[in-house]
Write an enzyme that holds these catalytic residues in place. Structure first.
Site, short mmCIF file in Angstrom:
data_model
loop_
_atom_site.label_atom_id
_atom_site.label_comp_id
_atom_site.label_asym_id
_atom_site.label_seq_id
_atom_site.Cartn_x
_atom_site.Cartn_y
_atom_site.Cartn_z
N ASP A 45 18.02 -0.18 14.64
CA ASP A 45 18.94 0.63 13.83
C ASP A 45 18.52 0.67 12.36
O ASP A 45 17.94 -0.28 11.83
CB ASP A 45 20.35 0.04 13.88
CG ASP A 45 21.06 0.30 15.20
OD1 ASP A 45 20.39 0.76 16.15
OD2 ASP A 45 22.27 0.06 15.27
N HIS A 192 17.22 -4.45 14.06
CA HIS A 192 17.27 -3.53 12.92
C HIS A 192 15.89 -3.42 12.26
O HIS A 192 15.17 -4.41 12.16
CB HIS A 192 18.28 -4.02 11.87
CG HIS A 192 19.70 -4.01 12.34
ND1 HIS A 192 20.21 -4.99 13.15
CD2 HIS A 192 20.70 -3.12 12.12
CE1 HIS A 192 21.49 -4.72 13.42
NE2 HIS A 192 21.81 -3.59 12.80
#
Length: 232
Positions: A45, A192
């Protein structure tokens, strides 16, 4: 001209998905997938990150693994070559809004505007139209789900026990333990490649990917994983 092409391709895509009965987009929120195959989806992400996303891509390429990148529209604009590389190397590029606003802070209408803006940005740069969306922070409501359903976007979260919380920089050992201690077929793992230092994520992946391969797991995109869902 690109905007007109995007609208044309989007209309054709939505028509094809609708008439095909849609094995891809649907209105339910996907947290993990029921499958008897040893398949896992690695997801990242908030990128692209100019330093660490290429390192992640190098690792994935080394191990012939595919992943899904939930990108921010503004960062795709900043680092277009990385987004293009993600697509060219067979990974899935997915929508994570333009500016990472949480639904608890903005209206569903504002968020869907960002989602559509990001769809256009991604198409303009990569010529791909994402079919998958993840709401920032995991916040969603019925209004947002109805709007994403209209746009034929599948809302994908992550396996609740596979949130590495790598953005907190908990240490490489902690990230590795989170993933390997409770892994299942059909897991969707949350990492992430956000702005800043993602070195712990990279180092953890150097241990996680080979170990999961040793256990017989294959790494596929979220959309490919959803297609294997036995519960449908």
């Amino acid at each position: 001209m690109k905007a007109l092409l995007y609208k044309f391709v989007l209309c054709c895509t939505l028509l094809a998905l609708t008439t095909a009965g849609s094995s891809n987009p649907n209105s339910e929120v996907v947290w993990n997938v029921t499958t008897d195959q040893k398949l896992i989806a690695l997801t990242f992400d908030d990128g692209p990150n100019p330093v660490y996303t290429p390192q992640i891509l190098d690792l994935l390429k080394e191990h012939q693994a595919k992943a899904t990148f939930f990108v921010l529209g503004k960062r795709v604009q900043m680092f277009p070559a990385i987004a293009i590389r993600e697509v060219n190397e067979g990974h899935e590029i997915a929508n994570h809004t333009f500016d990472h606003h949480y639904l608890k802070n903005v209206s569903s209408k504002k968020l869907i505007e960002e989602i559509r803006q990001t769809q256009e940005v991604i198409f303009d740069i990569t010529e791909q139209i994402p079919h998958v969306f993840r709401p920032p922070g995991g916040f969603y409501n019925d209004d947002l789900l109805n709007l994403t359903k209209e746009d034929k976007l599948t809302v994908v979260m992550w396996s609740w026990y596979q949130d590495t919380k790598d953005w907190k920089k908990p240490g490489v050992d902690k990230i590795v333990h989170t993933v390997l201690s409770n892994v299942h077929n059909g897991d969707i793992i949350l990492f992430h490649d956000l702005e800043g230092d993602c070195s712990q994520t990279v180092e953890a992946l150097k241990r996680i990917i080979p170990e999961l391969k040793k256990q017989g797991f294959q790494f596929v995109t979220v959309t490919d994983l959803i297609a294997k869902n036995k519960s449908k």
